[in-house]
Motif scaffolding. Sequence first.
Motif, mmCIF file in Angstrom:
data_model
loop_
_atom_site.group_PDB
_atom_site.id
_atom_site.type_symbol
_atom_site.label_atom_id
_atom_site.label_comp_id
_atom_site.label_asym_id
_atom_site.label_seq_id
_atom_site.Cartn_x
_atom_site.Cartn_y
_atom_site.Cartn_z
ATOM 1 N N GLY A 170 0.787 -1.227 0.000
ATOM 2 C CA GLY A 170 0.000 0.000 0.000
ATOM 3 C C GLY A 170 0.812 1.267 0.000
ATOM 4 O O GLY A 170 0.251 2.352 -0.186
ATOM 5 N N VAL A 171 2.134 1.192 0.199
ATOM 6 C CA VAL A 171 2.967 2.396 0.243
ATOM 7 C C VAL A 171 3.000 3.068 -1.122
ATOM 8 O O VAL A 171 2.783 4.278 -1.245
ATOM 9 C CB VAL A 171 4.397 2.053 0.706
ATOM 10 N N LEU A 172 3.263 2.291 -2.180
ATOM 11 C CA LEU A 172 3.301 2.847 -3.525
ATOM 12 C C LEU A 172 1.904 3.245 -3.984
ATOM 13 O O LEU A 172 1.726 4.259 -4.670
ATOM 14 C CB LEU A 172 3.923 1.835 -4.490
ATOM 15 N N ARG A 173 0.901 2.448 -3.617
ATOM 16 C CA ARG A 173 -0.475 2.765 -4.002
ATOM 17 C C ARG A 173 -0.891 4.145 -3.475
ATOM 18 O O ARG A 173 -1.505 4.937 -4.190
ATOM 19 C CB ARG A 173 -1.435 1.707 -3.451
ATOM 20 N N THR A 174 -0.535 4.412 -2.250
ATOM 21 C CA THR A 174 -0.905 5.700 -1.652
ATOM 22 C C THR A 174 -0.237 6.861 -2.371
ATOM 23 O O THR A 174 -0.861 7.906 -2.619
ATOM 24 C CB THR A 174 -0.513 5.722 -0.161
ATOM 25 N N VAL A 227 -2.047 7.313 -5.797
ATOM 26 C CA VAL A 227 -3.375 7.909 -5.663
ATOM 27 C C VAL A 227 -3.263 9.377 -5.282
ATOM 28 O O VAL A 227 -4.036 10.220 -5.777
ATOM 29 C CB VAL A 227 -4.207 7.126 -4.629
ATOM 30 N N THR A 228 -2.329 9.715 -4.414
ATOM 31 C CA THR A 228 -2.126 11.113 -4.028
ATOM 32 C C THR A 228 -1.716 11.954 -5.228
ATOM 33 O O THR A 228 -2.185 13.088 -5.404
ATOM 34 C CB THR A 228 -1.059 11.214 -2.926
ATOM 35 N N MET A 229 -0.833 11.410 -6.062
ATOM 36 C CA MET A 229 -0.391 12.142 -7.252
ATOM 37 C C MET A 229 -1.555 12.373 -8.217
ATOM 38 O O MET A 229 -1.711 13.469 -8.758
ATOM 39 C CB MET A 229 0.726 11.360 -7.950
ATOM 40 N N LEU A 230 -2.408 11.363 -8.424
ATOM 41 C CA LEU A 230 -3.569 11.518 -9.297
ATOM 42 C C LEU A 230 -4.546 12.554 -8.732
ATOM 43 O O LEU A 230 -5.099 13.375 -9.475
ATOM 44 C CB LEU A 230 -4.273 10.175 -9.479
ATOM 45 N N LEU A 265 -10.698 6.864 -16.664
ATOM 46 C CA LEU A 265 -11.809 5.957 -16.951
ATOM 47 C C LEU A 265 -11.377 4.834 -17.884
ATOM 48 O O LEU A 265 -11.713 3.659 -17.667
ATOM 49 C CB LEU A 265 -12.958 6.754 -17.577
ATOM 50 N N GLU A 266 -10.609 5.180 -18.887
ATOM 51 C CA GLU A 266 -10.181 4.188 -19.873
ATOM 52 C C GLU A 266 -9.212 3.169 -19.280
ATOM 53 O O GLU A 266 -9.268 1.969 -19.621
ATOM 54 C CB GLU A 266 -9.532 4.912 -21.058
ATOM 55 N N LYS A 267 -8.323 3.603 -18.386
ATOM 56 C CA LYS A 267 -7.305 2.700 -17.832
ATOM 57 C C LYS A 267 -7.807 1.943 -16.598
ATOM 58 O O LYS A 267 -7.036 1.248 -15.946
ATOM 59 C CB LYS A 267 -6.050 3.491 -17.469
ATOM 60 N N GLY A 268 -9.096 2.087 -16.241
ATOM 61 C CA GLY A 268 -9.672 1.285 -15.162
ATOM 62 C C GLY A 268 -9.418 1.799 -13.762
ATOM 63 O O GLY A 268 -9.578 1.056 -12.781
ATOM 64 N N TRP A 269 -9.072 3.086 -13.633
ATOM 65 C CA TRP A 269 -8.774 3.619 -12.305
ATOM 66 C C TRP A 269 -10.016 3.763 -11.438
ATOM 67 O O TRP A 269 -9.919 3.831 -10.213
ATOM 68 C CB TRP A 269 -8.059 4.965 -12.432
ATOM 69 N N CYS A 270 -11.198 3.798 -12.035
ATOM 70 C CA CYS A 270 -12.424 3.891 -11.241
ATOM 71 C C CYS A 270 -12.613 2.655 -10.363
ATOM 72 O O CYS A 270 -13.260 2.722 -9.315
ATOM 73 C CB CYS A 270 -13.630 4.048 -12.167
ATOM 74 N N ASN A 271 -12.040 1.528 -10.777
ATOM 75 C CA ASN A 271 -12.126 0.295 -9.997
ATOM 76 C C ASN A 271 -10.853 -0.003 -9.218
ATOM 77 O O ASN A 271 -10.867 -0.817 -8.277
ATOM 78 C CB ASN A 271 -12.439 -0.893 -10.923
ATOM 79 N N LEU A 272 -9.749 0.666 -9.592
ATOM 80 C CA LEU A 272 -8.479 0.428 -8.895
ATOM 81 C C LEU A 272 -8.407 1.197 -7.580
ATOM 82 O O LEU A 272 -8.022 0.643 -6.537
ATOM 83 C CB LEU A 272 -7.303 0.832 -9.786
ATOM 84 N N VAL A 273 -8.769 2.471 -7.597
ATOM 85 C CA VAL A 273 -8.629 3.308 -6.405
ATOM 86 C C VAL A 273 -9.411 2.762 -5.214
ATOM 87 O O VAL A 273 -8.892 2.793 -4.077
ATOM 88 C CB VAL A 273 -9.037 4.762 -6.720
ATOM 89 N N PRO A 274 -10.649 2.232 -5.369
ATOM 90 C CA PRO A 274 -11.365 1.695 -4.206
ATOM 91 C C PRO A 274 -10.620 0.583 -3.471
ATOM 92 O O PRO A 274 -10.864 0.350 -2.282
ATOM 93 C CB PRO A 274 -12.679 1.168 -4.810
ATOM 94 N N ASP A 285 -4.562 6.866 7.145
ATOM 95 C CA ASP A 285 -4.065 7.843 6.173
ATOM 96 C C ASP A 285 -4.308 7.357 4.747
ATOM 97 O O ASP A 285 -4.690 8.147 3.865
ATOM 98 C CB ASP A 285 -2.577 8.082 6.418
ATOM 99 N N TYR A 286 -4.078 6.059 4.503
ATOM 100 C CA TYR A 286 -4.296 5.505 3.170
ATOM 101 C C TYR A 286 -5.775 5.614 2.790
ATOM 102 O O TYR A 286 -6.122 5.966 1.655
ATOM 103 C CB TYR A 286 -3.857 4.048 3.119
ATOM 104 N N ARG A 287 -6.643 5.289 3.740
ATOM 105 C CA ARG A 287 -8.080 5.350 3.458
ATOM 106 C C ARG A 287 -8.525 6.784 3.156
ATOM 107 O O ARG A 287 -9.332 7.020 2.260
ATOM 108 C CB ARG A 287 -8.852 4.812 4.659
ATOM 109 N N GLU A 288 -7.988 7.715 3.944
ATOM 110 C CA GLU A 288 -8.377 9.115 3.725
ATOM 111 C C GLU A 288 -8.000 9.573 2.321
ATOM 112 O O GLU A 288 -8.806 10.212 1.620
ATOM 113 C CB GLU A 288 -7.690 10.002 4.763
ATOM 114 N N LYS A 289 -6.774 9.247 1.887
ATOM 115 C CA LYS A 289 -6.330 9.665 0.557
ATOM 116 C C LYS A 289 -7.162 8.987 -0.534
ATOM 117 O O LYS A 289 -7.453 9.594 -1.582
ATOM 118 C CB LYS A 289 -4.850 9.352 0.389
ATOM 119 N N ALA A 290 -7.554 7.744 -0.315
ATOM 120 C CA ALA A 290 -8.396 7.051 -1.294
ATOM 121 C C ALA A 290 -9.763 7.708 -1.405
ATOM 122 O O ALA A 290 -10.293 7.904 -2.510
ATOM 123 C CB ALA A 290 -8.543 5.574 -0.907
#
Length: 456
Positions: free
Chosen positions: A319-323, A326-329, A369-378, A387-392
């Motif tokens: 989850g370190v890289l994921r956070t 997501v923060t950058m996006l 939307l095209e790259k599937g981020w609507c289902n990845l971020v959740p 902190d990870y949940r808040e950023k998500a």
Amino acid sequence: MRLGSSRATGASPSCLTLSVLLLLHCRHVASTLGQKSALTVVENTEGGGGGVEEEEVTVDNDDEEGDLEVVHPTEEWQTLRPGQAVPAGSHVRLNLQTGQREVRLGEEQLKYWTQEHWEEEEIQSSVSPEELKQAMKKIKEDLNTASKDTDQQYRPLEELKRDMAQLDLLVETDVQIMKRLLEQLNSSSSTTEQKMSILLELEYLVHQVDNAQTLCSMGGLQLILQGLNSSDFRLQESSAFVLGSALSSNPVVQVKAVERGALQMLLTVLATTQPVRVKKKVLFAVASLLRHFPYAQRHFLSHGGLQVLSELFREDGGGVLRTRIVTMLYDMISEKELIFHAGLDPGLDASYEERLRQYAQVSLQGELLEKGWCNLVPQLLESTEHDYREKALRALLAMAPTCLEQYRSDSFLLDSLFSLRDQYQEMVQSEMILGEENYYFAEIVELIDALQVKIK
């Protein structure tokens, strides 16, 4: 003066008259003393076998007379001779049987007056007025000398430079230090450990905007980018750290980095197998390069940046890289929204129209939307870190205008929101019962509520 009444019964008038006269005499004697004293009169009673009663009289006199011999009282009564003085707080009495004045320590003095204090008093009392005058004269002379020495400390700058040159002292500016460090970094004789130490010093220096720009003009940016291609992951990590610090809030360096192909090199490192610690620093450099730079954001999307990040997101289990991703996006989405809703007057801000034009070319929402981020971020909501949940949650709210239909059909997201809301609401209630105030958990509840409202 406090005079106690006699408790002796049957005293004759003549005895009483004598006692009063003696008291007045003692008062006159006590007034000659330069200190406060307590006077105790001892008189014979007419009955009781020669017994005595003491009646205490306190006499205060703050006037200073001539020099008197100071007697140091003890706990026992001792006889006072004419011309002797006693310290303040001493008890003095007139013995009617012997006709002598006697003194001893008072109650407060018994706690305070010691042999050490006697010695100090003797030393202090031994200083004559003439010696005091000489001492004051010496102090004035010392002050005048010190003042002259202080004036001599302010010397001309050229004279100081000559003295420093004679001492062979080397004073380097930041520019000189960076030049020396870059020469050492580019030297084939420098070891990996030495290069890592050099990069650490450079990272500290490039936090200054001017230093970072000077580093680029010296050719240092190219050396840093070469470090990203190193086969040693430690040099890759350190080089990415220096690059990210130099890019932060520095448009001049951002432009030069894009021109030198820094974005492609960073994406290449992210797409290859590297330790997590390296990818963390590379993500930091990518975020610093893209922030408030729509031109770089457009090139990031056109070079498959979102695809690289989506693969990295799926591979990261901790989850370190994921956070960080997501923060950058979220930052990219938010700054574009802010620039379009700022409502600035183009007449007052000449660059506003140009920024609007450049941000309009960044099709970030469509790519998400095209790259599937609507289902990845959740999926980041699965983390146990608040902190990870808040950023998500913040990213999900920012993406809601584009991903609303996907949110409504995502059973995992809907279930997670209901579960998390109950969990955080319970934590808020518990803290209220304990009298604690933690607005952080209440803020998370507000984010969940806002997202649920949008989904409905």
